[in-house]
Design a protein around this motif. Sequence first.
Motif, PDB file in Angstrom:
ATOM      1  N   GLU A  16       0.832  -1.214   0.000  1.00 53.89           N
ATOM      2  CA  GLU A  16       0.000   0.000   0.000  1.00 53.89           C
ATOM      3  C   GLU A  16       0.861   1.255   0.000  1.00 53.89           C
ATOM      4  O   GLU A  16       0.580   2.221  -0.710  1.00 53.89           O
ATOM      5  N   ILE A  17       1.915   1.248   0.802  1.00 52.66           N
ATOM      6  CA  ILE A  17       2.812   2.407   0.863  1.00 52.66           C
ATOM      7  C   ILE A  17       3.469   2.632  -0.482  1.00 52.66           C
ATOM      8  O   ILE A  17       3.514   3.756  -0.994  1.00 52.66           O
ATOM      9  N   LEU A  18       3.972   1.552  -1.100  1.00 52.46           N
ATOM     10  CA  LEU A  18       4.638   1.693  -2.396  1.00 52.46           C
ATOM     11  C   LEU A  18       3.675   2.098  -3.503  1.00 52.46           C
ATOM     12  O   LEU A  18       4.018   2.902  -4.372  1.00 52.46           O
ATOM     13  N   ILE A  19       2.472   1.571  -3.488  1.00 55.18           N
ATOM     14  CA  ILE A  19       1.499   1.945  -4.515  1.00 55.18           C
ATOM     15  C   ILE A  19       1.160   3.425  -4.406  1.00 55.18           C
ATOM     16  O   ILE A  19       1.125   4.134  -5.417  1.00 55.18           O
ATOM     17  N   SER A  20       0.932   3.915  -3.214  1.00 49.54           N
ATOM     18  CA  SER A  20       0.620   5.340  -3.079  1.00 49.54           C
ATOM     19  C   SER A  20       1.813   6.196  -3.496  1.00 49.54           C
ATOM     20  O   SER A  20       1.650   7.269  -4.081  1.00 49.54           O
ATOM     21  N   ALA A  21       3.023   5.719  -3.233  1.00 52.04           N
ATOM     22  CA  ALA A  21       4.214   6.462  -3.663  1.00 52.04           C
ATOM     23  C   ALA A  21       4.346   6.431  -5.187  1.00 52.04           C
ATOM     24  O   ALA A  21       4.680   7.443  -5.808  1.00 52.04           O
ATOM     25  N   MET A  22       4.071   5.286  -5.803  1.00 51.39           N
ATOM     26  CA  MET A  22       4.205   5.172  -7.259  1.00 51.39           C
ATOM     27  C   MET A  22       3.171   6.017  -7.994  1.00 51.39           C
ATOM     28  O   MET A  22       3.408   6.429  -9.120  1.00 51.39           O
ATOM     29  N   PHE A  34       8.037   0.054 -12.642  1.00 56.96           N
ATOM     30  CA  PHE A  34       7.359  -1.180 -12.256  1.00 56.96           C
ATOM     31  C   PHE A  34       7.918  -2.369 -13.030  1.00 56.96           C
ATOM     32  O   PHE A  34       8.216  -3.412 -12.454  1.00 56.96           O
ATOM     33  N   ALA A  35       8.069  -2.200 -14.347  1.00 57.15           N
ATOM     34  CA  ALA A  35       8.592  -3.300 -15.172  1.00 57.15           C
ATOM     35  C   ALA A  35      10.022  -3.651 -14.784  1.00 57.15           C
ATOM     36  O   ALA A  35      10.382  -4.824 -14.689  1.00 57.15           O
ATOM     37  N   ALA A  36      10.844  -2.635 -14.547  1.00 51.52           N
ATOM     38  CA  ALA A  36      12.256  -2.875 -14.239  1.00 51.52           C
ATOM     39  C   ALA A  36      12.456  -3.469 -12.850  1.00 51.52           C
ATOM     40  O   ALA A  36      13.220  -4.415 -12.675  1.00 51.52           O
ATOM     41  N   VAL A  37      11.752  -2.926 -11.859  1.00 58.30           N
ATOM     42  CA  VAL A  37      12.000  -3.327 -10.476  1.00 58.30           C
ATOM     43  C   VAL A  37      11.116  -4.508 -10.053  1.00 58.30           C
ATOM     44  O   VAL A  37      11.617  -5.528  -9.591  1.00 58.30           O
ATOM     45  N   GLU A  59      18.146   6.534 -16.484  1.00 61.23           N
ATOM     46  CA  GLU A  59      17.837   7.834 -15.883  1.00 61.23           C
ATOM     47  C   GLU A  59      16.381   7.890 -15.417  1.00 61.23           C
ATOM     48  O   GLU A  59      16.093   8.370 -14.321  1.00 61.23           O
ATOM     49  N   GLU A  60      15.456   7.387 -16.246  1.00 63.85           N
ATOM     50  CA  GLU A  60      14.035   7.355 -15.858  1.00 63.85           C
ATOM     51  C   GLU A  60      13.836   6.503 -14.602  1.00 63.85           C
ATOM     52  O   GLU A  60      13.105   6.886 -13.692  1.00 63.85           O
ATOM     53  N   ILE A  61      14.501   5.362 -14.565  1.00 60.45           N
ATOM     54  CA  ILE A  61      14.372   4.475 -13.406  1.00 60.45           C
ATOM     55  C   ILE A  61      14.935   5.154 -12.163  1.00 60.45           C
ATOM     56  O   ILE A  61      14.294   5.164 -11.107  1.00 60.45           O
ATOM     57  N   GLU A  62      16.110   5.747 -12.288  1.00 59.65           N
ATOM     58  CA  GLU A  62      16.738   6.386 -11.124  1.00 59.65           C
ATOM     59  C   GLU A  62      15.914   7.570 -10.619  1.00 59.65           C
ATOM     60  O   GLU A  62      15.736   7.738  -9.412  1.00 59.65           O
ATOM     61  N   GLU A  63      15.379   8.385 -11.548  1.00 61.28           N
ATOM     62  CA  GLU A  63      14.525   9.506 -11.128  1.00 61.28           C
ATOM     63  C   GLU A  63      13.276   8.997 -10.430  1.00 61.28           C
ATOM     64  O   GLU A  63      12.846   9.559  -9.413  1.00 61.28           O
ATOM     65  N   GLY A  64      12.681   7.939 -10.968  1.00 61.03           N
ATOM     66  CA  GLY A  64      11.495   7.361 -10.344  1.00 61.03           C
ATOM     67  C   GLY A  64      11.790   6.802  -8.969  1.00 61.03           C
ATOM     68  O   GLY A  64      11.030   7.011  -8.020  1.00 61.03           O
ATOM     69  N   LEU A  65      12.912   6.101  -8.846  1.00 62.24           N
ATOM     70  CA  LEU A  65      13.288   5.545  -7.545  1.00 62.24           C
ATOM     71  C   LEU A  65      13.578   6.643  -6.531  1.00 62.24           C
ATOM     72  O   LEU A  65      13.296   6.493  -5.340  1.00 62.24           O
ATOM     73  N   GLN A  66      14.132   7.752  -7.002  1.00 61.98           N
ATOM     74  CA  GLN A  66      14.400   8.872  -6.101  1.00 61.98           C
ATOM     75  C   GLN A  66      13.092   9.432  -5.541  1.00 61.98           C
ATOM     76  O   GLN A  66      13.001   9.741  -4.350  1.00 61.98           O
ATOM     77  N   ILE A  93      -0.744  -3.915 -10.958  1.00 62.16           N
ATOM     78  CA  ILE A  93      -0.876  -3.275 -12.278  1.00 62.16           C
ATOM     79  C   ILE A  93      -2.228  -2.577 -12.378  1.00 62.16           C
ATOM     80  O   ILE A  93      -2.320  -1.445 -12.840  1.00 62.16           O
ATOM     81  N   HIS A  94      -3.277  -3.260 -11.942  1.00 65.84           N
ATOM     82  CA  HIS A  94      -4.618  -2.651 -11.939  1.00 65.84           C
ATOM     83  C   HIS A  94      -4.649  -1.408 -11.064  1.00 65.84           C
ATOM     84  O   HIS A  94      -5.139  -0.357 -11.463  1.00 65.84           O
ATOM     85  N   ARG A  95      -4.131  -1.540  -9.873  1.00 66.42           N
ATOM     86  CA  ARG A  95      -4.215  -0.448  -8.904  1.00 66.42           C
ATOM     87  C   ARG A  95      -3.387   0.754  -9.319  1.00 66.42           C
ATOM     88  O   ARG A  95      -3.683   1.872  -8.912  1.00 66.42           O
TER      89      ARG A  95
END
Length: 144
Positions: A16-22, A34-37, A59-66, A93-95
Amino acid sequence: MRDETSHDAIKRVAAEILISAMERLEISQRAIVFAAVALETPMSALTRQFKMTEDQVREEIEEGLQVLRTAEGVEDLAGIRRLGDLINFFDHIHRLNLERWFCHRCGNLQVPKPTGRPRITCSNECRYRMNRDRRLGETPPEPF
């Protein structure tokens, strides 16, 4: 022996925490991260699907992870190694509103085209199999 009930509850709260962050990420960046990690999609597939260089994808992955690292509550997840199995990921994926980014039959990553009818399968093979299963009344494998 560990208590599976409490372990499952911890995984649900962490998810739940990760979904709200994503949800803070832009949709294409959300799909890449999501696909990479979560799904461990190879870099070659990500570069091919997103039509980006390897450096751009990284770069996209690192920015997203940040962004995810700075989200509220994420620091409490430091000890958790893996949140779930593939079935749980397809539920996420749905959420995360990423259904158009993954094949409805096999779950492979597919980048939606900006125009035209949205694809629900990644290939003709998946489309044929999905239609065959539907026609024969079989329950198709459900990736999510």
